[in-house]
Design a protein around this motif. Structure first.
Motif, mmCIF file in Angstrom:
data_model
loop_
_atom_site.group_PDB
_atom_site.id
_atom_site.type_symbol
_atom_site.label_atom_id
_atom_site.label_comp_id
_atom_site.label_asym_id
_atom_site.label_seq_id
_atom_site.Cartn_x
_atom_site.Cartn_y
_atom_site.Cartn_z
ATOM 1 N N ASN A 65 1.277 5.268 6.025
ATOM 2 C CA ASN A 65 2.715 5.888 5.769
ATOM 3 C C ASN A 65 3.646 4.831 5.204
ATOM 4 O OD1 ASN A 65 1.745 7.977 6.879
ATOM 5 N ND2 ASN A 65 2.986 7.365 9.077
ATOM 6 N N GLN A 66 3.477 3.568 5.361
ATOM 7 C CA GLN A 66 4.281 2.553 4.651
ATOM 8 C C GLN A 66 4.232 2.266 3.117
ATOM 9 O OE1 GLN A 66 3.523 -1.664 5.484
ATOM 10 N NE2 GLN A 66 5.897 -2.109 5.854
ATOM 11 N N ARG A 67 2.981 2.480 2.844
ATOM 12 C CA ARG A 67 2.738 2.183 1.523
ATOM 13 C C ARG A 67 2.915 3.448 0.584
ATOM 14 N NH1 ARG A 67 -2.692 3.649 -0.245
ATOM 15 N NH2 ARG A 67 -3.998 4.242 1.486
ATOM 16 N N GLY A 68 3.057 4.511 1.164
ATOM 17 C CA GLY A 68 3.525 5.602 0.456
ATOM 18 C C GLY A 68 2.518 5.932 -0.738
ATOM 19 N N GLY A 69 1.264 5.904 -0.578
ATOM 20 C CA GLY A 69 0.443 6.162 -1.613
ATOM 21 C C GLY A 69 0.206 5.058 -2.660
ATOM 22 N N GLY A 70 0.829 4.053 -2.632
ATOM 23 C CA GLY A 70 0.764 3.011 -3.463
ATOM 24 C C GLY A 70 -0.447 2.118 -3.178
ATOM 25 N N PRO A 71 -0.752 1.339 -3.981
ATOM 26 C CA PRO A 71 -1.847 0.266 -3.857
ATOM 27 C C PRO A 71 -2.118 -0.358 -2.409
ATOM 28 C CG PRO A 71 -0.319 -0.737 -5.198
ATOM 29 C CD PRO A 71 0.081 0.467 -4.889
ATOM 30 N N ILE A 72 -3.209 -0.674 -2.028
ATOM 31 C CA ILE A 72 -3.480 -1.311 -1.011
ATOM 32 C C ILE A 72 -3.539 -2.984 -1.088
ATOM 33 C CG2 ILE A 72 -5.227 -1.797 1.132
ATOM 34 C CD1 ILE A 72 -6.270 1.235 0.486
ATOM 35 N N THR A 73 -2.468 -3.463 -0.121
ATOM 36 C CA THR A 73 -2.174 -5.095 -0.470
ATOM 37 C C THR A 73 -2.625 -5.705 0.801
ATOM 38 O OG1 THR A 73 -0.023 -4.846 0.221
ATOM 39 C CG2 THR A 73 -0.165 -4.504 -2.030
ATOM 40 N N GLY A 74 -2.720 -6.968 0.617
ATOM 41 C CA GLY A 74 -3.181 -7.609 1.730
ATOM 42 C C GLY A 74 -2.219 -7.564 2.820
ATOM 43 N N TRP A 75 -0.925 -7.641 2.580
ATOM 44 C CA TRP A 75 0.202 -7.666 3.671
ATOM 45 C C TRP A 75 0.157 -6.219 4.104
ATOM 46 C CZ3 TRP A 75 2.045 -11.660 5.168
ATOM 47 C CH2 TRP A 75 2.212 -12.847 4.545
#
Length: 159
Positions: A65-75
């Motif tokens: 939900n937080q990334r909203g479909g963006g790339p997966i990051t380490g954070w």
């Protein structure tokens, strides 16, 4: 030829004695007891495996939900694991505390947990204000409270 059925927990005639202790009698007359297929160790593992699995799903859901479909990051991955850890710890605290409370407070504790958990996920989408997230959390908490209060009220121990 008709034969009488053996009483629950009774050893049939001619059966070898195994040295095991028979299961206790049912609490109510006419009630049957479900056989316990798993041992104490399996129950101990399941007592924590379910909440940990639910926490991992919850953490993944919050991170998604937080990334909203963006790339997966380490954070983002770290955020998911921290949320999963917090979920499991809060679940364990509510489970330990709620069992000692009266039915109203018991239902309120689980309702607050469910409402906060839902409100947090709802707010992580970023599309809604904090006020709307809080309002939705209260609606979910009220519904959970109503269901659990009814359940605890109707299954109250009369002893």
């Amino acid at each position: 030829m008709a034969h009488a059925a053996p009483a629950p927990g009774a050893r049939p005639p001619g059966a070898p004695v195994t040295g095991t202790v028979p299961s206790p009698a049912p609490a109510r007359p006419g009630a049957t007891r479900t056989p316990d297929v798993f041992g104490p160790r399996a129950h101990a593992v399941a007592r924590w495996a379910g909440p940990v699995a639910a926490g991992l799903v919850y953490g993944y859901w919050a991170a998604a939900n937080q990334r909203g479909g963006g790339p997966i990051t380490g954070w983002n991955v770290l955020f998911g694991f921290v949320v999963a850890l917090a979920f499991v710890l809060l679940y364990a605290a509510v489970r330990r505390l709620a069992g000692r409370l009266r039915r109203e407070a018991h239902a309120a504790a689980w309702a607050a947990f469910a409402g906060v958990a839902f409100g947090f996920l709802y707010h992580q989408t970023g599309h809604y204000s904090v006020l709307r997230s809080a309002l939705m959390a209260m609606v979910v908490a009220a519904a959970v409270f109503a269901v659990l209060f009814y359940r605890y009220y109707t299954h109250e121990d009369t002893a």
